[in-house]
Every structure is written in structure tokens, then in C-alpha cells.
Scaffold this motif. Sequence first.
Motif, PDB file in Angstrom:
ATOM      1  N   MET A   1       0.743  -1.203  -0.004  1.00 30.51           N
ATOM      2  CA  MET A   1      -0.034   0.161  -0.047  1.00 30.51           C
ATOM      3  C   MET A   1       0.846   1.263  -0.034  1.00 30.51           C
ATOM      4  O   MET A   1       1.693   1.364   0.935  1.00 30.51           O
ATOM      5  CB  MET A   1      -1.040   0.081   1.134  1.00 30.51           C
ATOM      6  N   SER A   2       0.655   2.258  -0.881  1.00 27.69           N
ATOM      7  CA  SER A   2       1.537   3.526  -0.978  1.00 27.69           C
ATOM      8  C   SER A   2       1.132   4.341   0.215  1.00 27.69           C
ATOM      9  O   SER A   2      -0.010   4.331   0.512  1.00 27.69           O
ATOM     10  CB  SER A   2       1.073   3.976  -2.377  1.00 27.69           C
ATOM     11  N   LEU A   3       2.004   5.302   0.409  1.00 31.94           N
ATOM     12  CA  LEU A   3       1.681   6.225   1.431  1.00 31.94           C
ATOM     13  C   LEU A   3       0.837   7.146   1.052  1.00 31.94           C
ATOM     14  O   LEU A   3       1.145   7.786  -0.108  1.00 31.94           O
ATOM     15  CB  LEU A   3       3.179   6.744   1.940  1.00 31.94           C
ATOM     16  N   ALA A   4       0.077   7.667   1.844  1.00 27.48           N
ATOM     17  CA  ALA A   4      -0.993   8.769   1.484  1.00 27.48           C
ATOM     18  C   ALA A   4      -0.336  10.109   1.323  1.00 27.48           C
ATOM     19  O   ALA A   4       0.370  10.274   1.933  1.00 27.48           O
ATOM     20  CB  ALA A   4      -2.157   8.878   2.307  1.00 27.48           C
ATOM     21  N   PRO A   5      -0.797  11.007   0.470  1.00 31.91           N
ATOM     22  CA  PRO A   5      -0.203  12.235   0.293  1.00 31.91           C
ATOM     23  C   PRO A   5      -0.342  12.914   1.310  1.00 31.91           C
ATOM     24  O   PRO A   5      -1.128  12.755   1.984  1.00 31.91           O
ATOM     25  CB  PRO A   5      -1.136  12.855  -1.119  1.00 31.91           C
ATOM     26  N   PRO A   6       0.750  13.907   1.603  1.00 27.78           N
ATOM     27  CA  PRO A   6       0.753  14.770   2.914  1.00 27.78           C
ATOM     28  C   PRO A   6      -0.472  15.738   3.008  1.00 27.78           C
ATOM     29  O   PRO A   6      -0.592  16.198   1.861  1.00 27.78           O
ATOM     30  CB  PRO A   6       2.112  15.186   3.093  1.00 27.78           C
ATOM     31  N   ALA A   7      -1.089  15.894   4.047  1.00 33.02           N
ATOM     32  CA  ALA A   7      -2.262  16.982   4.379  1.00 33.02           C
ATOM     33  C   ALA A   7      -1.346  18.097   4.531  1.00 33.02           C
ATOM     34  O   ALA A   7      -0.391  18.333   4.747  1.00 33.02           O
ATOM     35  CB  ALA A   7      -3.093  16.488   5.521  1.00 33.02           C
ATOM     36  N   PRO A   8      -2.218  19.355   4.279  1.00 33.40           N
ATOM     37  CA  PRO A   8      -1.504  20.515   4.483  1.00 33.40           C
ATOM     38  C   PRO A   8      -0.851  20.806   5.851  1.00 33.40           C
ATOM     39  O   PRO A   8      -1.827  20.059   6.911  1.00 33.40           O
ATOM     40  CB  PRO A   8      -2.620  21.500   4.285  1.00 33.40           C
ATOM     41  N   HIS A   9       0.197  21.349   6.161  1.00 30.85           N
ATOM     42  CA  HIS A   9       0.600  21.424   7.674  1.00 30.85           C
ATOM     43  C   HIS A   9       0.111  22.176   8.417  1.00 30.85           C
ATOM     44  O   HIS A   9      -0.796  23.394   7.976  1.00 30.85           O
ATOM     45  CB  HIS A   9       2.218  21.830   7.248  1.00 30.85           C
ATOM     46  N   ARG A  10      -0.296  22.063   9.721  1.00 26.74           N
ATOM     47  CA  ARG A  10      -1.154  22.902  10.531  1.00 26.74           C
ATOM     48  C   ARG A  10      -0.700  24.366  10.405  1.00 26.74           C
ATOM     49  O   ARG A  10      -1.419  25.285  10.634  1.00 26.74           O
ATOM     50  CB  ARG A  10      -0.908  22.301  12.045  1.00 26.74           C
ATOM     51  N   ALA A  11       0.811  24.674  10.390  1.00 21.89           N
ATOM     52  CA  ALA A  11       1.035  25.924  10.337  1.00 21.89           C
ATOM     53  C   ALA A  11       0.576  26.776   9.150  1.00 21.89           C
ATOM     54  O   ALA A  11       0.336  27.961   9.117  1.00 21.89           O
ATOM     55  CB  ALA A  11       2.847  26.146  10.332  1.00 21.89           C
TER      56      ALA A  11
END
Length: 225
Positions: free
Chosen positions: A1-11
Motif C-alpha cells: 500500500m502506498s503512503l497517502a499524500p501529505p495533508a496541509p501542515h497545521r502552520a
Amino acid sequence: MSLAPPAPHRAEIEHLVRRALYENLGQPMPRTVRAPNPLLVNVSARHCHLTPQAVETLFGKGRTLTPMKWLYQKDQYAAKESVTLIGPRSRVISNLRILGPCRDLNQIELAFTDAISLGFEIPVRNSGNIKDTPGCMLMGPAGFLELPVGVIRAAPHVHMHPDDAAFYRVKNGDYMKLRVGGACGVTFDRMFVRVSPDFKLEVHIDTDEANACGLSPVTPCELIK
């Protein structure tokens, strides 16, 4: 299973919300809010960068790196794979994390205290400048790799997009200052500037530097030309 794309950073989300609030209230925005992007100061723990050939030597023919955790910069990740570093007098660091994707040179980045424990004398260098640096041996599950050079202490640096460079009035290769607040506040006088359309605004310092200034997620930081 591929790693899900990163979500926007909290900052990034907080930066947009603050800007919207100031605009809706019609109030003048502080400089940190006027900046095109939020400033993140992240701690870069010891790690290594490897070529595809080095990965095959250490992990087996045909093996590639497996993303485990996305990092803040685009397409950069901490890999599931790690190696053992063997230094002078057979002193070792186990589970040295590999960062991907692969590069065109092999480079190991350690903090000053890491170097002391291993018996190294390593220079402070910008990434990629490994001429006349110490070497070491790396051990993986499929083999050993003897590196004649490549062990450095990474110079403090800041990644930035051209929009950030225009805001701070700097260019690639310049130096800035990083002012760190808090009870153990310090100012880093030589923050090397790296500019690319692929970069997001992020400062990298190592674990020794972060510990010395008591850096935490809420420590106020400011870039100064």
C-alpha cells in the motif's frame, strides 16, 4: 500500500486563518502574517542520503526505498529502511534513518555530539559539499558499503520559494539570521539560503542546535536579513 499524500501542515492552515481574520477586521497585518508563507523551524536529526546503487548494495539488487513518513518539503520522505553506521574504532550508530528519494551522492549528516561519540572530527558543510570530509562504513541487511567521504555536520539553512525570497529580499546562496526567542533565546548568524520553486519556507537546524536554544513548537522564531 502506498503512503497517502501529505495533508496541509497545521502552520500553513493557521497562517491562512490569521491572514483572513486580519483582512476581515480591516486591521494592519503584522510582518509574520504579511509573509507569503509561514516560517517553520524544524529539527533535522541524524540521517543519510544514498544513491540507488548504494541502496542496492546495502539492501539487495533491485531494492528501492520505501516511504514511511512524508517530510515538509515536496516529495521528500523518511524511508522505512535504515542502516548501521560504523565509525572510527568500530563505534556504531544503529538505525540511521535514510531520507528519500535517492540522490546522486552519498552523504551522512550528524550532530556534533554524534561525531564525538563516534570519534569523528567532521566539518560544517552545506549539503552536497563533501570534498575532503571523513568517510565511514555503512552496514545493511545485504552488505557493507565503504564510503571514502561524505560525513558532515549540516550547516544551518533555510529552504524558501522565490516568493519568500522576494519578501525577505534575499537570493539563493545568501545568508540570513534566525532569531529564536524563549528562555534560552539565541540568534543564528549564518543561515544559508536555498531558493527553489519546489521549496516551502523551512529552516533546518540539528538536534544540538535545537537543544541549545530550547526550541519547541511554540518557540517564537524570526528570519532577519
